[in-house]
Structures are given as C-alpha cells and as structure tokens.
Design a protein around this motif. Structure first.
Motif, PDB file in Angstrom:
ATOM      1  N   UNK A 168       3.001   5.864  -5.825  1.00  0.00           N
ATOM      2  CA  UNK A 168       2.619   6.068  -7.209  1.00  0.00           C
ATOM      3  C   UNK A 168       1.170   7.264  -7.374  1.00  0.00           C
ATOM      4  N   UNK A 169       0.344   7.258  -6.631  1.00  0.00           N
ATOM      5  CA  UNK A 169      -0.706   7.727  -6.906  1.00  0.00           C
ATOM      6  C   UNK A 169      -0.667   9.325  -6.348  1.00  0.00           C
ATOM      7  N   UNK A 170       0.500   9.686  -5.417  1.00  0.00           N
ATOM      8  CA  UNK A 170       0.629  10.981  -4.754  1.00  0.00           C
ATOM      9  C   UNK A 170       0.295  11.201  -3.496  1.00  0.00           C
ATOM     10  N   UNK A 171      -0.080   9.958  -2.617  1.00  0.00           N
ATOM     11  CA  UNK A 171      -0.867  10.336  -1.379  1.00  0.00           C
ATOM     12  C   UNK A 171       0.502  10.335  -0.391  1.00  0.00           C
ATOM     13  N   UNK A 172       1.701   9.606  -0.748  1.00  0.00           N
ATOM     14  CA  UNK A 172       2.797   9.704  -0.081  1.00  0.00           C
ATOM     15  C   UNK A 172       4.060  10.201  -0.864  1.00  0.00           C
ATOM     16  N   UNK A 173       4.997  10.949  -0.425  1.00  0.00           N
ATOM     17  CA  UNK A 173       6.112  11.370  -1.151  1.00  0.00           C
ATOM     18  C   UNK A 173       7.113  10.235  -0.583  1.00  0.00           C
ATOM     19  N   UNK A 174       7.924   9.772  -1.788  1.00  0.00           N
ATOM     20  CA  UNK A 174       8.836   8.906  -1.438  1.00  0.00           C
ATOM     21  C   UNK A 174      10.260   9.574  -0.902  1.00  0.00           C
ATOM     22  N   UNK A 175      11.095   8.886  -0.065  1.00  0.00           N
ATOM     23  CA  UNK A 175      12.097   9.406   0.291  1.00  0.00           C
ATOM     24  C   UNK A 175      13.287   9.594  -0.536  1.00  0.00           C
ATOM     25  N   UNK A 176      13.189   8.375  -1.299  1.00  0.00           N
ATOM     26  CA  UNK A 176      14.391   8.413  -2.455  1.00  0.00           C
ATOM     27  C   UNK A 176      13.776   7.780  -3.604  1.00  0.00           C
ATOM     28  N   UNK A 177      14.326   7.402  -4.662  1.00  0.00           N
ATOM     29  CA  UNK A 177      13.823   6.787  -5.877  1.00  0.00           C
ATOM     30  C   UNK A 177      12.951   7.516  -6.712  1.00  0.00           C
ATOM     31  N   UNK A 178      12.336   6.980  -7.743  1.00  0.00           N
ATOM     32  CA  UNK A 178      11.580   7.976  -8.649  1.00  0.00           C
ATOM     33  C   UNK A 178      10.264   6.988  -9.089  1.00  0.00           C
ATOM     34  N   UNK A 179       9.272   7.670  -9.379  1.00  0.00           N
ATOM     35  CA  UNK A 179       7.934   7.101  -9.893  1.00  0.00           C
ATOM     36  C   UNK A 179       7.869   7.858 -11.466  1.00  0.00           C
ATOM     37  N   UNK A 180       7.402   7.118 -12.189  1.00  0.00           N
ATOM     38  CA  UNK A 180       7.329   7.723 -13.607  1.00  0.00           C
ATOM     39  C   UNK A 180       5.943   7.062 -14.179  1.00  0.00           C
ATOM     40  N   UNK A 181       4.990   8.152 -14.623  1.00  0.00           N
ATOM     41  CA  UNK A 181       3.856   7.410 -15.087  1.00  0.00           C
ATOM     42  C   UNK A 181       3.620   7.920 -16.651  1.00  0.00           C
ATOM     43  N   UNK A 182       3.394   7.150 -17.476  1.00  0.00           N
ATOM     44  CA  UNK A 182       3.152   7.439 -18.894  1.00  0.00           C
ATOM     45  C   UNK A 182       4.674   8.230 -19.496  1.00  0.00           C
TER      46      UNK A 182
ATOM     47  N   UNK B  64       2.349  23.480   3.923  1.00  0.00           N
ATOM     48  CA  UNK B  64       2.380  22.289   4.770  1.00  0.00           C
ATOM     49  C   UNK B  64       1.328  21.345   4.410  1.00  0.00           C
ATOM     50  N   UNK B  65       0.395  21.241   3.619  1.00  0.00           N
ATOM     51  CA  UNK B  65      -0.336  20.124   3.111  1.00  0.00           C
ATOM     52  C   UNK B  65       0.131  19.531   2.017  1.00  0.00           C
ATOM     53  N   UNK B  66       0.846  20.220   1.145  1.00  0.00           N
ATOM     54  CA  UNK B  66       1.859  19.316  -0.024  1.00  0.00           C
ATOM     55  C   UNK B  66       2.705  18.372   0.783  1.00  0.00           C
ATOM     56  N   UNK B  67       3.379  18.951   1.833  1.00  0.00           N
ATOM     57  CA  UNK B  67       4.307  18.127   2.412  1.00  0.00           C
ATOM     58  C   UNK B  67       3.908  16.798   3.293  1.00  0.00           C
ATOM     59  N   UNK B  68       2.524  16.692   3.406  1.00  0.00           N
ATOM     60  CA  UNK B  68       2.158  15.774   4.273  1.00  0.00           C
ATOM     61  C   UNK B  68       1.919  14.320   3.421  1.00  0.00           C
ATOM     62  N   UNK B  69       2.292  13.547   4.276  1.00  0.00           N
ATOM     63  CA  UNK B  69       1.844  11.842   3.815  1.00  0.00           C
ATOM     64  C   UNK B  69       0.602  11.530   4.136  1.00  0.00           C
ATOM     65  N   UNK B  70      -0.207  10.596   3.553  1.00  0.00           N
ATOM     66  CA  UNK B  70      -1.359  10.320   3.987  1.00  0.00           C
ATOM     67  C   UNK B  70      -1.060   8.769   3.883  1.00  0.00           C
ATOM     68  N   UNK B  71      -0.917   8.365   5.035  1.00  0.00           N
ATOM     69  CA  UNK B  71      -0.487   6.757   5.302  1.00  0.00           C
ATOM     70  C   UNK B  71      -1.780   6.028   5.485  1.00  0.00           C
TER      71      UNK B  71
ATOM     72  N   UNK C   3       0.867  -1.124  -0.039  1.00  0.00           N
ATOM     73  CA  UNK C   3      -0.022  -0.018  -0.019  1.00  0.00           C
ATOM     74  C   UNK C   3       0.857   1.497  -0.116  1.00  0.00           C
ATOM     75  N   UNK C   4       2.075   1.422   0.688  1.00  0.00           N
ATOM     76  CA  UNK C   4       2.866   2.488   0.800  1.00  0.00           C
ATOM     77  C   UNK C   4       3.279   2.523  -0.724  1.00  0.00           C
ATOM     78  N   UNK C   5       3.664   1.760  -1.426  1.00  0.00           N
ATOM     79  CA  UNK C   5       4.237   1.924  -2.722  1.00  0.00           C
ATOM     80  C   UNK C   5       3.171   2.378  -3.704  1.00  0.00           C
ATOM     81  N   UNK C   6       1.906   1.935  -3.602  1.00  0.00           N
ATOM     82  CA  UNK C   6       0.993   2.294  -4.308  1.00  0.00           C
ATOM     83  C   UNK C   6       0.501   3.862  -4.013  1.00  0.00           C
ATOM     84  N   UNK C   7       0.690   4.316  -2.805  1.00  0.00           N
ATOM     85  CA  UNK C   7       0.522   5.658  -2.311  1.00  0.00           C
ATOM     86  C   UNK C   7       1.345   6.433  -2.867  1.00  0.00           C
TER      87      UNK C   7
END
Lengths: 356, 281
Positions: free
Chosen positions: A93-107, B274-281, A87-91
């Motif tokens: 990909x869809x932008x709900x979580x920002x990766x600490x490192x690495x890269x996601x590319x869509x299309x 602030x909201x842009x930096x948030x992770x939604x786990x 779920x973390x990696x899916x999130x």
C-alpha cells in the motif's frame, strides 16, 4: 496558487495557527468532483505478491489475492498470525513493495502520486530512524519531505512530540532511545502532516502498559477526530476496542472481513442459561429431560443447572422448565469474541486444507 | 505550484520543481551529515594527511631543487587516490546502510520519489567528497609551500577535473549499490575504475595488428564491449602531463567535464531504474 483541501474544521492535532485558505472539495484528482463520505479511501483489489527466495529463486506466495475496501472515517483492524502477509500488504500500500498482481488505490487513484501519499501517515513495524538525529530533527527532516513551512514544522513537531510524551527527550539523539520511545517518534512523525489516513503497522508493539494506554488514547482521539485508521495488531482486544471493522488474514488470504458487529453476529451463536429445578426424586429425570434437548451441554452445579445451548433452543428449554416445575434464573446470549472468531476461521482453514 | 491544505489548515507543497528540489536538498543535507559522521571517512582523511605529511619528510632526501617537485608528485598521487577510495567505499555502503538499518522504510512512503531519494544520496556524497578534496588540497598546499612550491593553474585545473571524476565514480558506486550487496558493489566499482583508467590501452590493442585481440576473436568482442560500456577515466588522469610541465587548458577541462557528467548521469539513471524495481521487505 491552486489549493486542494481535505475538508474543514479543527482537529486534535491541528497546528496552533491556521492560514485562511480557499477550501475546495476533497480531491480525487486535481479536477475531481467531490467525494462523498462513503467513498473508498483505500482499496485493494486481488492484491498478490510472490517473492523469489534462495539461489534458484523459489517462489513463495506471501499474498494471494487480498481484496478490501476502507471508507473515510473508518477504523480498520488488520489481523492475522505471524507470516500471514499483514506487513507485506501494508508495504504494498505504501509503495515499499511492488505487488505481483492486483491493484492498490488510495483516495481513488494511484498511490504513487505525491499528493495522495501526502495524505497518508505511515508507521513502520519497529520503526528505525537515523540514530544521530534527535526527535526534533527527525520531524524537521520529515516535514521538509512534505513541503511544510519552517513555522509549521516547528509548531507541529513541538506539539506532537509533547502528545506522545517525548517533550523532555526531544533534543536527545535517538541512539539512546528504547524501543518504546522510538515507537513514539514513529507515531509523531506519521502524524506530522495531519494525514487523513493513518497506516500503522503494529503500533502497540514494544510499548509498556502505560505507553500502550497512551497510544490507544491517541488512536481513540484520532478516530473521534474523523481520521481513518488502518492498523495491524496481534492484540485482539485492542482491535476489538478501537476498530469498526476488521480484515483477518491467514496465509496470504483474507479469510474474514467486514464490520465487527456483523462478523460477531449472534444468530449463529449460543446462549447460556442457569435454571433451578426442584429437588426431590424427580430431579435426575428432569435433568435428563433437559439434557436431551438438541445441542444442549448441561452441567449440574450447586448453584443451579447450567446449560449452554443454541439460541434457537431457548423457547424449547423454557417450555420444558415450565413442565418440570422449574424456572430460569439467568439467561445470557453468548457473544463470540474476536479471538474466538479468529480461532474459528484459522481452524476452518486448517480443516479445509488451507484452501479457504 | 499546487498546495494541499489539510483539514487543520496545514499547507503541504508536494508538487512542482521547487518542492522536488526541497526534498532532494533535505536528503542531501541528511546524507552529508550521515557520511560526515562515518569513521571510515575520517580514517581515510587521516591517512591522506599523514601521507602528505610524510612527503615533507621524504622530500628531505631529494636534491635541493627537487624538494617541491617531490611533494607535488606525492600530492598528485595521494589526493586523487584517497578521494576515489572514499567514493568507492562510501558509495558502496550508501544505500546498503539505509536498507540494512531500515531507515528508508520511514522515508520512501513519504511524498518523495525514489529517483529524488537517489539523487539526494548521490549529491550528498559528492558534496562530502568535494569537501574532502578541498581539505586535502589545502593540506597539500601548506606542505608544498613549506618546500617552496606553489599551486599552479594546471594543478588547480587538474583538481577541478578530479572533482568530475569523483562524481562519475560515485555514480558508478551508487549504480552497483542499487544492484547488489556492498562488498560486490565495491569490487565492481573498483574494477570499473581500474579498467576505465586503462581503456586507452585496450583501444590501442584493438587497433594493433597482433596480440591477444587478434589471436582470440572472442576476446576481441570483450575488448570492444569494455571500451563501449566503461567510461574512459584516463580523460581525468592529468597528473603526468602536469608534472612534465604541460598545461591543462580550460577548454579541455570543459569538454572532459561534459564527457564525465554525461557518463555520471547515465549511471545515475541506471541506479534509479534499478532502485525503483527493488522491494524493501
């Protein structure tokens, strides 16, 4: 008005009307050259995520450099035990979580850009929607976010809610819905904008057997329609049935990935044989001879002698049987199941101390 | 405008200012609907109506020529206070509810920027607060009319200024809502509101030749920081001058509105960052 298109042809989920449009090749960006069908529509390159937990911000690595590539039209199963980072990696990909490192590319580009996101249909795990809305209103809201016309929103909503079996409940508030019904609303909203790539997190969870079959049928139809499916599941048989390829995740790392046919390749595997050996005084000695073949596991059953042996030993077995006056009644190559592959990978990682 | 045409001929308008406004308006509509269903909102609205009704009873105790003035004073206190209370409480819960109920998980992966989502939530709540203010002003007007009073021009302009103050307080609440949990964000917003209403006192104390800010140099730095970092909400507190018969000219309303909207924009931008930096786990 400049129009960007993703191909041509009818789809299972196409709206009742279509507007004549000037179709230009699939986008990489606004001024791109056409993408070939083999081009990656989703790629993860060394994706890592570290969460800070607790008062002191203790680091917890949820993803440790996951890399994978998914091509257009592919159906990829994302597999792993609880807490493996699916779920973390899916999130990510869809932008709900920002990766600490690495890269996601869509299309082939930045997944944050609206035109790329518009081509993705995302179904969250256990989806929740505003419980005061009806399914029709959810679809209306989502359709506005995609910039769809009122006519398209109405037609697509009606059609998709019918396809997921919610046409009778389309005007009831969601607060009275079961988990399975919410899952169907989630599936319908993810298909609303006719996305090229579907990213579904546990799409079969919470559904009754009939519901599971219906969703599997929808997935099979989408696949036949040329959609790219990326979905996670705990149900290995579903992944085995619906996917061309898999990625197995364990403790934040991809431990196996590739086409199912390659991963479940038979050369490393075993064969199962049932042999007939003449009865008489020599039978115990004959059985001992067969049991002495390298890697053979032998069971003497009333129906015959059952042998499990490395495929490479089959010619030697046949030669011995001829010598002993016996014959081979059955010979089957044992094919590893996805479950066995998954367990083998998990055990191997445990033996390697989790550092595979 | 760029349109994406899907395989089945569906047109998706995701780029351009018009598409952005459509997305924001969708979020505004949904926020208005969600906030308009909140029991908290109706509780506060009901309490305000009861207080305004009580002023009718209370005015019976006043001298004959002071009845309308008492209702006027009561309304000038109750209407802004209840509206600010609504802004603080509902603003603090605005984003928390979306995160807690996971409703935003299905929305943010769509082609909508996080900034657009925040703008929609903020404007939706502001719209609800304007509706609340207008509803309470109408009740107040009715009560005032029963005591022979009237809605004067300065009172209407005072209410217009209060709308700007509500927009600013909502932005502050959304800023803290993007930063922390609802109880803390509510407390911080209330704190900024209270300090903001007395910023002029801090300014006066800093200018004085004696007092805390002179005796303790560290406190002087804190005082200066508060004056710079917190908007002067006394700009919008015009109840006393109106009750004393002063006018509130449109030129003042315009300049105060500019001041308030600039601060509101600053807090809204902060909330988006602030909201842009948030992770939604």
């Amino acid at each position: 008005m400049r129009r960007l298109a993703s191909g041509a042809g009818d789809t299972l989920f196409s709206p009742a009307h279509t507007t004549p449009v000037q179709v230009c090749p699939t986008m990489n960006d606004a001024n791109s050259t056409p993408l070939s069908p083999d081009d990656a529509i989703l790629s993860l390159d060394g994706l890592a995520k570290t969460f800070r937990v607790g008062f002191w911000g203790r680091p917890v690595q949820a993803l440790r450099g996951v890399s994978l590539t998914m091509r257009r039209g592919e159906s990829l199963g994302y597999l792993g035990p609880n807490g493996s980072g699916k779920t973390t990696s899916i999130k990510c990909i869809v932008g709900l979580i920002q990766a600490s490192a690495g890269k996601v590319q869509l299309f082939g580009g930045d997944p944050g850009e609206a035109p790329r996101r518009a081509k993705v249909g995302y179904l969250p795990e256990s989806p929740y929607f505003y419980d005061y809305l009806t399914p029709i209103e959810v679809m209306e809201y989502v359709g506005k976010l995609y910039g769809m016309s009122a006519r398209d929103r109405a037609e697509r909503s009606h059609k998709l809610l019918g396809q997921v079996g919610l046409d009778q409940a389309a005007k009831r508030p969601l607060r009275g819905f079961s988990k399975g019904m919410l899952q169907r609303v989630g599936i319908a909203q993810s298909l609303l904008a006719d996305p090229e790539l579907l990213i579904w997190d546990e799409p079969l969870s919470g559904l009754d057997p009939m519901g599971r079959k219906e969703v599997r049928d929808i997935m099979a139809a989408l696949r036949a329609d040329g959609k790219s499916l990326f979905f996670s599941s705990h149900v290995l048989s579903d992944i085995e049935t619906l996917c061309d390829s898999v990625c197995i995740l364990d403790r934040g790392q991809a431990v196996a990935q590739g086409r199912l046919s390659d991963l479940l390749r038979s050369e490393e595997l075993e064969s199962e044989a049932v042999a007939e050996i003449p009865s008489g005084d020599n039978r115990p000695a004959a059985i001992a001879t067969l049991a002495a073949l390298p890697g053979v596991v032998l069971t003497d059953l009333p129906s015959g002698v059952r042998l499990v042996l490395p495929t490479a030993q089959v010619p030697a077995l046949m030669a011995k049987l001829l010598e002993l006056g016996g014959f081979l009644r059955e010979l089957n190559q044992r094919r590893d199941s996805l479950e066995e592959l998954f367990l083998r990978k998990a055990v191997k990682r445990d033996q390697d101390g989790g550092a595979a | 405008m760029t349109a994406i045409v899907t395989k089945s001929g569906l047109e998706l308008h995701t780029s351009g200012a018009f598409a952005m406004l459509r997305r924001i308006s969708a979020v505004v509509g949904n926020t208005l609907r969600e906030a308009g269903r909140a029991k908290l909102f109706y509780g506060l609205l009901g309490a305000a109506v009861m207080l305004l009704g009580f002023s009718l009873v209370l005015s019976d105790l006043a001298l004959v020529d002071q009845k309308a003035r008492l209702v006027q004073s009561f309304g000038m206190a109750v209407v802004p206070l209840v509206c600010v209370g609504t802004a603080v409480l509902m603003g603090a819960l605005l984003l928390h509810k979306e995160i807690d109920k996971k409703t935003l998980y299905a929305i943010l992966p769509k082609p909508i920027a996080r900034g657009e989502f925040i703008a929609g939530k903020l404007l939706g709540l502001c719209a609800l607060l304007v509706i609340e203010l207008v509803a309470l002003a109408l009740v107040w007007w009715a009560v005032l009319s029963m005591r022979g009073g009237q809605m004067t021009g300065p009172i209407v302009r005072g209410l217009a200024l209060h709308v700007i103050e509500l927009v600013l307080v909502t932005s502050i609440a959304v800023f803290f809502s993007a930063l922390t949990r609802p109880v803390l964000s509510g407390l911080l917003t209330a704190g900024v509101f209270v300090v903001g209403r007395v910023t002029y006192v801090i300014t006066d104390l800093l200018a004085a030749r004696k007092g805390l800010f002179v005796e303790v140099p560290a406190m002087r730095a804190v005082g200066k920081a508060l004056v710079v970092a917190i908007p002067d909400l006394s700009t919008f507190a015009v109840a006393d001058p109106i009750l004393q018969g002063w006018d509130v000219p449109w030129s003042y309303v315009a300049s105060a509105s500019m001041y308030g909207l600039c601060w509101a924009l600053a807090f809204a931008v902060g909330a988006v960052l602030l909201f842009q930096r948030r992770d939604f786990t």
